[in-house]
Design an enzyme around this catalytic site. Structure first.
Site, PDB file in Angstrom:
ATOM      1  N   ASP A   1       0.864  -1.179   0.000  1.00  0.00           N
ATOM      2  CA  ASP A   1       0.000   0.000   0.000  1.00  0.00           C
ATOM      3  C   ASP A   1       0.904   1.234   0.000  1.00  0.00           C
ATOM      4  OD1 ASP A   1       0.807   0.326   2.637  1.00  0.00           O
ATOM      5  OD2 ASP A   1      -1.192   0.141   3.507  1.00  0.00           O
TER       6      ASP A   1
ATOM      7  N   CYS B   1       2.547  -3.745   3.987  1.00  0.00           N
ATOM      8  CA  CYS B   1       1.758  -2.590   4.393  1.00  0.00           C
ATOM      9  C   CYS B   1       2.426  -2.095   5.681  1.00  0.00           C
ATOM     10  CB  CYS B   1       0.266  -2.916   4.547  1.00  0.00           C
ATOM     11  SG  CYS B   1      -0.182  -4.033   5.887  1.00  0.00           S
TER      12      CYS B   1
ATOM     13  N   GLY C   1       2.112  -5.077   7.869  1.00  0.00           N
ATOM     14  CA  GLY C   1       2.131  -6.362   7.163  1.00  0.00           C
ATOM     15  C   GLY C   1       0.898  -7.195   7.444  1.00  0.00           C
TER      16      GLY C   1
ATOM     17  N   ASN D   1       5.208 -24.562   6.067  1.00  0.00           N
ATOM     18  CA  ASN D   1       3.841 -24.167   5.698  1.00  0.00           C
ATOM     19  C   ASN D   1       3.658 -23.981   4.196  1.00  0.00           C
ATOM     20  OD1 ASN D   1       4.552 -22.085   8.385  1.00  0.00           O
ATOM     21  ND2 ASN D   1       3.211 -23.856   8.630  1.00  0.00           N
TER      22      ASN D   1
ATOM     23  N   ARG E   1       6.540  -0.573   8.710  1.00  0.00           N
ATOM     24  CA  ARG E   1       6.712   0.288   9.875  1.00  0.00           C
ATOM     25  C   ARG E   1       7.191  -0.505  11.084  1.00  0.00           C
ATOM     26  NH1 ARG E   1       0.940   3.350   8.702  1.00  0.00           N
ATOM     27  NH2 ARG E   1       1.688   4.725   7.045  1.00  0.00           N
TER      28      ARG E   1
HETATM   29  C1  RB5 Z   1      -2.233   2.330   6.587  1.00  0.00           C
HETATM   30  O1  RB5 Z   1      -2.177   3.491   7.358  1.00  0.00           O
HETATM   31  C2  RB5 Z   1      -2.112   1.097   7.476  1.00  0.00           C
HETATM   32  O2  RB5 Z   1      -3.306   0.891   8.149  1.00  0.00           O
HETATM   33  C3  RB5 Z   1      -1.738  -0.115   6.647  1.00  0.00           C
HETATM   34  O3  RB5 Z   1      -0.524   0.123   5.995  1.00  0.00           O
HETATM   35  C4  RB5 Z   1      -1.532  -1.426   7.392  1.00  0.00           C
HETATM   36  O4  RB5 Z   1      -0.703  -1.258   8.492  1.00  0.00           O
HETATM   37  C5  RB5 Z   1      -2.758  -2.173   7.711  1.00  0.00           C
HETATM   38  O5  RB5 Z   1      -2.732  -3.312   8.194  1.00  0.00           O
END
Ligand code: RB5
Length: 151
Positions: A12, A69, A72, A103, A113
């Protein structure tokens, strides 16, 4: 190049730079990388990117996938809704190796992040270097697959 050596990469908006770094790294390893974006940091919905990557793998167009994301987690949940997908979130190399060996995971999810770029690359390498061991693990993976027909 055949689908056996093709890998889809998706994310994303939370992780475009890391996704592109990972895509370059995988390409340097000799894989044909199908990077399905997105390309801008505009806010976007992770489920559609998880689904798009998952469909590439489920259809056989790509052998494996790497998705990201923020955590993740969300993109992993979306990918796992597609029949034939076994996706795990990994923040360590041991788990990344084991989801392939035990698996037969076909998609790796990473929280951009959560882990730094160096660890993310090591996690990708651990995933790509490992192979499914089969045997008793195949029986268990078959049990996971059977759940798809029961819903
Ligand atoms: C986006 O802000 C965030 O919600 C997305 O990247 C992810 O962490 C969702 O699971």
């Amino acid at each position: 190049m055949t689908a056996k050596t093709r890998i889809v990469v998706s994310s994303d908006h939370a992780d475009i730079a890391l996704r592109q770094m990972i895509a370059s790294h995988i390409a340097e390893r000799g894989w044909e990388v199908v990077d399905i974006g997105p390309t801008t940091a505009e806010s976007t919905d992770y489920p559609k990117h998880g689904e798009a990557a998952a469909r590439r793998v489920a259809s056989g167009d790509c052998a494996l996938g790497v998705i990201l994301c923020g955590t993740g987690q969300g993109i992993m949940m979306a990918a796992n809704k597609v029949d034939g997908i076994r996706c795990g979130v990994c923040s360590d190399t041991f788990s990344a190796r084991m989801i392939r060996q035990h698996n037969d995971a076909n998609i790796l999810s990473i929280g951009a992040r959560v882990v730094g770029a160096g660890l993310a690359i090591d996690i990708v390498d651990a995933f790509l270097d490992a192979e499914f061991e089969g045997g008793r693990h195949a029986t268990r993976v078959d049990m996971i697959k059977a759940l798809e027909t029961s819903r």
